[in-house]
Design a protein around this motif. Structure first.
Motif, PDB file in Angstrom:
ATOM      1  N   ASP A  72       0.737  -1.221  -0.020  1.00  0.00           N
ATOM      2  CA  ASP A  72      -0.181   0.084  -0.005  1.00  0.00           C
ATOM      3  C   ASP A  72       0.812   1.360  -0.066  1.00  0.00           C
ATOM      4  O   ASP A  72       0.376   2.288  -0.437  1.00  0.00           O
ATOM      5  CB  ASP A  72      -0.633   0.156   1.156  1.00  0.00           C
ATOM      6  CG  ASP A  72      -0.243  -0.071   2.575  1.00  0.00           C
ATOM      7  OD1 ASP A  72       0.784  -0.683   2.691  1.00  0.00           O
ATOM      8  OD2 ASP A  72      -0.719   0.644   3.531  1.00  0.00           O
ATOM      9  N   TRP A  73       2.039   1.173   0.614  1.00  0.00           N
ATOM     10  CA  TRP A  73       3.139   2.155   0.444  1.00  0.00           C
ATOM     11  C   TRP A  73       3.311   2.819  -0.927  1.00  0.00           C
ATOM     12  O   TRP A  73       3.666   3.900  -1.107  1.00  0.00           O
ATOM     13  CB  TRP A  73       4.357   1.982   1.240  1.00  0.00           C
ATOM     14  CG  TRP A  73       4.854   0.445   0.733  1.00  0.00           C
ATOM     15  CD1 TRP A  73       4.724  -0.642   1.290  1.00  0.00           C
ATOM     16  CD2 TRP A  73       5.632   0.371  -0.704  1.00  0.00           C
ATOM     17  NE1 TRP A  73       5.322  -1.601   0.313  1.00  0.00           N
ATOM     18  CE2 TRP A  73       5.890  -0.943  -0.706  1.00  0.00           C
ATOM     19  CE3 TRP A  73       6.518   1.407  -1.224  1.00  0.00           C
ATOM     20  CZ2 TRP A  73       6.847  -1.608  -1.670  1.00  0.00           C
ATOM     21  CZ3 TRP A  73       7.254   0.625  -2.590  1.00  0.00           C
ATOM     22  CH2 TRP A  73       7.187  -0.463  -2.366  1.00  0.00           C
ATOM     23  N   THR A 130       0.978   2.851  -3.283  1.00  0.00           N
ATOM     24  CA  THR A 130      -0.207   3.581  -3.828  1.00  0.00           C
ATOM     25  C   THR A 130      -0.638   2.827  -5.091  1.00  0.00           C
ATOM     26  O   THR A 130      -0.975   3.604  -5.986  1.00  0.00           O
ATOM     27  CB  THR A 130      -0.357   5.019  -3.871  1.00  0.00           C
ATOM     28  OG1 THR A 130       0.900   5.515  -4.713  1.00  0.00           O
ATOM     29  CG2 THR A 130      -0.174   5.495  -2.303  1.00  0.00           C
ATOM     30  N   THR A 175      -7.053   1.402  -4.425  1.00  0.00           N
ATOM     31  CA  THR A 175      -7.524   0.828  -3.256  1.00  0.00           C
ATOM     32  C   THR A 175      -8.133  -0.552  -3.566  1.00  0.00           C
ATOM     33  O   THR A 175      -7.806  -1.515  -2.742  1.00  0.00           O
ATOM     34  CB  THR A 175      -9.042   1.758  -3.073  1.00  0.00           C
ATOM     35  OG1 THR A 175      -8.566   3.011  -2.625  1.00  0.00           O
ATOM     36  CG2 THR A 175      -9.738   0.921  -2.042  1.00  0.00           C
ATOM     37  N   ILE A 193      -5.064  -2.978  -3.316  1.00  0.00           N
ATOM     38  CA  ILE A 193      -4.616  -3.339  -1.935  1.00  0.00           C
ATOM     39  C   ILE A 193      -5.709  -4.198  -1.226  1.00  0.00           C
ATOM     40  O   ILE A 193      -5.256  -5.319  -0.808  1.00  0.00           O
ATOM     41  CB  ILE A 193      -4.594  -1.821  -1.056  1.00  0.00           C
ATOM     42  CG1 ILE A 193      -3.524  -0.957  -1.674  1.00  0.00           C
ATOM     43  CG2 ILE A 193      -4.410  -2.069   0.474  1.00  0.00           C
ATOM     44  CD1 ILE A 193      -3.662   0.300  -1.124  1.00  0.00           C
ATOM     45  N   ASN A 245      -0.066  -2.610   7.065  1.00  0.00           N
ATOM     46  CA  ASN A 245      -0.746  -1.605   6.308  1.00  0.00           C
ATOM     47  C   ASN A 245       0.256  -0.217   6.805  1.00  0.00           C
ATOM     48  O   ASN A 245       0.994  -0.416   7.553  1.00  0.00           O
ATOM     49  CB  ASN A 245      -2.148  -1.303   6.982  1.00  0.00           C
ATOM     50  CG  ASN A 245      -2.931  -2.303   6.334  1.00  0.00           C
ATOM     51  OD1 ASN A 245      -3.599  -2.337   5.581  1.00  0.00           O
ATOM     52  ND2 ASN A 245      -3.196  -3.608   7.264  1.00  0.00           N
ATOM     53  N   HIS A 246      -0.054   0.869   6.334  1.00  0.00           N
ATOM     54  CA  HIS A 246       0.698   2.283   6.567  1.00  0.00           C
ATOM     55  C   HIS A 246      -0.373   3.287   7.027  1.00  0.00           C
ATOM     56  O   HIS A 246      -1.209   3.480   5.799  1.00  0.00           O
ATOM     57  CB  HIS A 246       1.419   2.544   5.625  1.00  0.00           C
ATOM     58  CG  HIS A 246       2.753   1.622   5.346  1.00  0.00           C
ATOM     59  ND1 HIS A 246       2.659   0.401   4.584  1.00  0.00           N
ATOM     60  CD2 HIS A 246       3.968   1.653   5.506  1.00  0.00           C
ATOM     61  CE1 HIS A 246       3.838  -0.158   4.476  1.00  0.00           C
ATOM     62  NE2 HIS A 246       4.498   0.802   5.291  1.00  0.00           N
ATOM     63  N   ASP A 247      -0.078   4.019   7.878  1.00  0.00           N
ATOM     64  CA  ASP A 247      -0.879   5.403   8.177  1.00  0.00           C
ATOM     65  C   ASP A 247      -0.011   6.601   7.808  1.00  0.00           C
ATOM     66  O   ASP A 247      -0.567   7.667   8.016  1.00  0.00           O
ATOM     67  CB  ASP A 247      -1.589   5.447   9.408  1.00  0.00           C
ATOM     68  CG  ASP A 247      -0.737   5.195  10.620  1.00  0.00           C
ATOM     69  OD1 ASP A 247       0.493   4.890  10.223  1.00  0.00           O
ATOM     70  OD2 ASP A 247      -1.147   5.646  11.818  1.00  0.00           O
ATOM     71  N   ARG A 301      -1.908   8.218   2.258  1.00  0.00           N
ATOM     72  CA  ARG A 301      -2.423   6.947   2.668  1.00  0.00           C
ATOM     73  C   ARG A 301      -4.103   6.834   2.431  1.00  0.00           C
ATOM     74  O   ARG A 301      -4.639   6.085   3.196  1.00  0.00           O
ATOM     75  CB  ARG A 301      -1.863   6.523   4.121  1.00  0.00           C
ATOM     76  CG  ARG A 301      -0.500   6.660   4.501  1.00  0.00           C
ATOM     77  CD  ARG A 301       0.020   5.663   3.328  1.00  0.00           C
ATOM     78  NE  ARG A 301       1.643   5.588   3.588  1.00  0.00           N
ATOM     79  CZ  ARG A 301       2.296   5.699   2.317  1.00  0.00           C
ATOM     80  NH1 ARG A 301       1.786   5.360   0.971  1.00  0.00           N
ATOM     81  NH2 ARG A 301       3.568   5.484   2.537  1.00  0.00           N
ATOM     82  N   THR A 317      -4.936   3.347   1.639  1.00  0.00           N
ATOM     83  CA  THR A 317      -5.146   2.604   2.717  1.00  0.00           C
ATOM     84  C   THR A 317      -6.276   2.503   3.540  1.00  0.00           C
ATOM     85  O   THR A 317      -6.766   1.561   3.821  1.00  0.00           O
ATOM     86  CB  THR A 317      -3.933   2.802   3.538  1.00  0.00           C
ATOM     87  OG1 THR A 317      -2.607   2.640   2.624  1.00  0.00           O
ATOM     88  CG2 THR A 317      -3.876   1.705   4.735  1.00  0.00           C
TER      89      THR A 317
END
Length: 298
Positions: free
Chosen positions: A240-241, A243, A246, A249, A265-267, A272, A275
């Motif tokens: 997901d980093w 991109t 959606t 992912i 996952n990444h916030d 993000r 994500t």
């Protein structure tokens, strides 16, 4: 709880993928608040030289009015006691050195249980972390947040909110560097500085550590062992980093999740929004499939 006996081979490094893409995990967005306070300043305020008083306008704004408005003499100042300094937090307790088995990177939970370990890296970020927390609360899910020190120090309120929601907090270094090219002293500083901040902010020591990019080095594993933090990897990386979208992912996670999987996952570290949207899509599916969510205790 994680099973000490369920340790899968080391997952491939994401760092090589990042270099190939010409990207940095932390990205250009940085770790601070994304809004620039200067953008909110008026043009007139920007045009005034530093230290200049605001220009007066309207009736009654001349020198006579200013003289009339000034008090004839300053009121007497009441004596006040100096503020009491805040009590210093207690020093962080020493952690025991890990055993050889505990020092191996853990990449999955118990595969005999229909359980998933949800992990969130590179935050906290004031744009995306609150949305992630809201989704986790909606579905009653506990996750592990691997926080970057330089992001956490700028968002201590979010760090406390993560802890107050019952989630677990892990150490993800201070600056998110490539640990494979760093000295023992430099790695130790990255980890100790972050653990100290997290302890002072939440009152709890992080007991888990994740190397940026999954790039474990002998030095990093040795320092982690000495500091008493177990290294955690992952089983499912939807990338997901990068991109990818959606739907991509979401599909990658649902296709690869198995009992005992640890999902990455990444916030933080960039945009993000994909994500967050993917979490909104795949979490209810996993819940409907009978998965529960667990995380290691701090």
């Amino acid at each position: 709880m994680l099973s000490d006996h369920q340790i899968s081979p080391r997952t491939p490094s994401r760092r090589l993928l990042l270099v190939a893409a010409g990207m940095s995990l932390l990205g250009a967005a940085g770790c601070g608040t994304p809004w620039n306070d200067a953008d909110d300043a008026g043009a007139g305020a920007a045009a005034r030289p530093p230290g200049a008083a605001p220009e007066a306008s309207g009736p009654g704004s001349g020198p006579e009015a200013a003289q009339a408005a000034a008090p004839s003499e300053a009121p007497p100042q009441a004596a006040t006691a100096p503020p009491t300094p805040a009590a210093a937090p207690p020093p962080m307790p020493a952690r025991r050195r890990l055993t050889e088995e505990e020092a191996k990177p853990v990449n999955q939970l118990d595969p005999n249980q229909r359980v998933v370990g949800l992990t969130i890296d590179d935050g906290p970020d004031p744009r995306y972390t609150p949305a992630v927390l809201a989704l986790l609360q909606q579905y009653g899910i506990r996750a592990t947040f691997f926080l970057v020190g330089e992001c956490a120090v700028e968002n201590t309120g979010l760090v406390r909110e993560i802890a107050d929601h019952g989630h677990y907090i892990g150490n993800h270094t201070w600056t998110h560097p490539d640990l494979r090219h760093m000295s023992d002293e430099a790695v130790r500083d990255e980890l100790e500085r972050t653990s100290d901040l997290l302890y002072r902010t939440t009152g709890r020591q992080p007991s888990w550590f994740r190397a940026p990019g999954g790039d474990w080095s002998p030095v990093a594993l040795r320092v982690t062992t000495e500091l008493g933090m177990r290294p955690m990897g992952w089983t499912v990386d939807p990338e997901d980093w990068a991109t990818p979208g959606t739907s991509v992912i979401t599909e990658r996670i649902l296709k690869n999740v198995r009992p005992g999987s640890i999902v990455l996952n990444h916030d933080g570290g960039g945009d993000r929004s994909q994500t967050v949207a993917a979490l909104k899509a795949y979490l209810p599916v996993l819940v409907d499939q009978g998965y529960s969510f667990s995380a290691p205790s701090n």
